[in-house]
Write a protein that holds these residues in place. Structure first.
Motif, PDB file in Angstrom:
ATOM      1  N   VAL A   1       0.862  -1.201  -0.126  1.00 25.36           N
ATOM      2  CA  VAL A   1       0.070  -0.002  -0.028  1.00 25.36           C
ATOM      3  C   VAL A   1       0.896   1.212   0.031  1.00 25.36           C
ATOM      4  O   VAL A   1       0.633   2.106  -0.573  1.00 25.36           O
ATOM      5  N   GLY A   2       1.885   1.153   1.031  1.00 22.98           N
ATOM      6  CA  GLY A   2       2.994   2.250   0.840  1.00 22.98           C
ATOM      7  C   GLY A   2       3.485   2.590  -0.210  1.00 22.98           C
ATOM      8  O   GLY A   2       3.693   3.985  -0.935  1.00 22.98           O
ATOM      9  N   LYS A   3       3.838   1.616  -1.117  1.00 27.75           N
ATOM     10  CA  LYS A   3       4.298   1.636  -2.540  1.00 27.75           C
ATOM     11  C   LYS A   3       3.597   2.271  -3.447  1.00 27.75           C
ATOM     12  O   LYS A   3       3.979   2.951  -4.468  1.00 27.75           O
ATOM     13  N   PHE A   4       2.327   1.643  -3.545  1.00 29.17           N
ATOM     14  CA  PHE A   4       1.373   2.225  -4.590  1.00 29.17           C
ATOM     15  C   PHE A   4       1.045   3.591  -4.172  1.00 29.17           C
ATOM     16  O   PHE A   4       0.955   4.228  -5.316  1.00 29.17           O
ATOM     17  N   ILE A   5       0.854   4.122  -3.155  1.00 24.90           N
ATOM     18  CA  ILE A   5       0.750   5.427  -2.762  1.00 24.90           C
ATOM     19  C   ILE A   5       1.831   6.490  -3.141  1.00 24.90           C
ATOM     20  O   ILE A   5       1.570   7.260  -3.925  1.00 24.90           O
ATOM     21  N   GLN A   6       3.132   5.849  -2.989  1.00 23.10           N
ATOM     22  CA  GLN A   6       4.338   6.528  -3.215  1.00 23.10           C
ATOM     23  C   GLN A   6       4.455   6.624  -4.999  1.00 23.10           C
ATOM     24  O   GLN A   6       4.873   7.684  -5.594  1.00 23.10           O
ATOM     25  N   LEU A   7       4.128   5.489  -5.696  1.00 20.73           N
ATOM     26  CA  LEU A   7       4.253   5.488  -7.044  1.00 20.73           C
ATOM     27  C   LEU A   7       2.902   5.911  -7.856  1.00 20.73           C
ATOM     28  O   LEU A   7       2.909   5.774  -9.120  1.00 20.73           O
ATOM     29  N   SER A   8       2.002   6.316  -7.063  1.00 23.35           N
ATOM     30  CA  SER A   8       0.529   6.373  -7.680  1.00 23.35           C
ATOM     31  C   SER A   8       0.436   7.330  -8.949  1.00 23.35           C
ATOM     32  O   SER A   8      -0.215   7.121  -9.728  1.00 23.35           O
ATOM     33  N   ASP A   9       1.186   8.473  -8.855  1.00 22.87           N
ATOM     34  CA  ASP A   9       1.379   9.463  -9.955  1.00 22.87           C
ATOM     35  C   ASP A   9       1.933   8.657 -11.217  1.00 22.87           C
ATOM     36  O   ASP A   9       1.363   8.660 -12.414  1.00 22.87           O
ATOM     37  N   LYS A  10       3.076   7.801 -11.288  1.00 22.77           N
ATOM     38  CA  LYS A  10       3.498   7.166 -12.139  1.00 22.77           C
ATOM     39  C   LYS A  10       2.550   5.984 -12.705  1.00 22.77           C
ATOM     40  O   LYS A  10       2.265   5.690 -13.946  1.00 22.77           O
ATOM     41  N   ILE A  11       1.983   5.342 -11.589  1.00 22.23           N
ATOM     42  CA  ILE A  11       1.011   4.318 -12.207  1.00 22.23           C
ATOM     43  C   ILE A  11      -0.295   4.791 -13.039  1.00 22.23           C
ATOM     44  O   ILE A  11      -0.464   4.080 -14.022  1.00 22.23           O
ATOM     45  N   ILE A  12      -1.052   5.716 -12.331  1.00 20.79           N
ATOM     46  CA  ILE A  12      -2.046   6.309 -12.930  1.00 20.79           C
ATOM     47  C   ILE A  12      -1.823   6.876 -14.137  1.00 20.79           C
ATOM     48  O   ILE A  12      -2.643   7.115 -15.208  1.00 20.79           O
ATOM     49  N   ASN A  13      -0.386   7.466 -14.449  1.00 23.19           N
ATOM     50  CA  ASN A  13      -0.418   8.204 -15.583  1.00 23.19           C
ATOM     51  C   ASN A  13      -0.259   7.285 -16.691  1.00 23.19           C
ATOM     52  O   ASN A  13      -0.293   7.833 -18.023  1.00 23.19           O
ATOM     53  N   GLN A  14      -0.303   5.912 -16.615  1.00 24.52           N
ATOM     54  CA  GLN A  14      -0.484   5.029 -17.770  1.00 24.52           C
ATOM     55  C   GLN A  14      -1.774   4.917 -18.484  1.00 24.52           C
ATOM     56  O   GLN A  14      -2.105   4.271 -19.520  1.00 24.52           O
TER      57      GLN A  14
END
Length: 205
Positions: free
Chosen positions: A177-190
């Protein structure tokens, strides 16, 4: 590889023909989960991205064996209906078992509704849930929250991430969960780029 792509295309088309909403959800889950896996810098990246992408595309294929009226119901499901819906992971495994190329990720589909605290569909505790299934569970939950459903309005990014955070340690593994939140901008940008989704050198259409 050509046979794999042909068979995969037929299976995904079957999902789209059954329900465009489930197809769009599955596509988004595949992109989110594969993107998350990519940015986690996992070992054997090529193999893992193959598994997680295809598992994401097909994680809800078992729902094609369930009455669409139940899946689209806006009211709370009665107990018998909920028992039927909870069968979709095992139904998905049954559909995909005949395909040799799918066997390597059947466990991801089977366990994508398991919880970190062991209170998921089958009661499998977090330390026994495959990593790919944990990533699918996070991607599945995020996508469901951020999309309009018959039973709920969509949440924005901040609301969705806050909901994931509130489920850390119960539904989801805290580290992920922590990593998903940290990386959320990169992930959702796809998501949502002209129908072609790029993750590093990988493309998903």
């Amino acid at each position: 590889m050509e046979l794999l792509l042909e068979e995969l295309s037929v299976l995904v088309k079957n999902i789209a023909d059954y329900s465009y909403e489930i197809y769009q959800h599955s596509l988004n889950v595949a992109i989110i989960a594969a993107s998350f896996a990519y940015y986690l810098n996992l070992p054997e990246e090529e193999i893992f991205l193959f598994l997680i992408k295809n598992a994401g595309l097909l994680h809800d294929i078992g729902k094609t064996k369930i009455d669409i009226k139940i899946l689209n119901k806006s009211e709370k499901l009665i107990e018998e209906e909920w028992k039927i819906v909870k069968k979709h992971p095992v139904l998905g495994v049954e559909i995909l078992t005949p395909y040799p190329w799918a066997r390597s990720f059947l466990s991801l589909i089977n366990y994508h509704h398991e919880r970190w605290d062991g209170n998921g569909y089958y009661g499998v505790p977090g330390n026994k849930i495959p990593l790919g299934a944990k990533l699918l569970a996070l991607a599945d939950a995020y996508e469901a929250m951020s999309s309009d459903r018959p039973y709920q309005e969509s949440k924005n990014l901040e609301q969705s991430l806050k909901e994931l955070e509130s489920c850390s340690g119960s539904q989801f593994e805290p580290f992920l969960v922590g990593k998903f939140i940290q990386l959320s901008d990169k992930i959702i940008n796809q998501l949502g780029k002209d129908g072609v989704f790029k993750i590093g050198v990988h493309q998903f259409k």
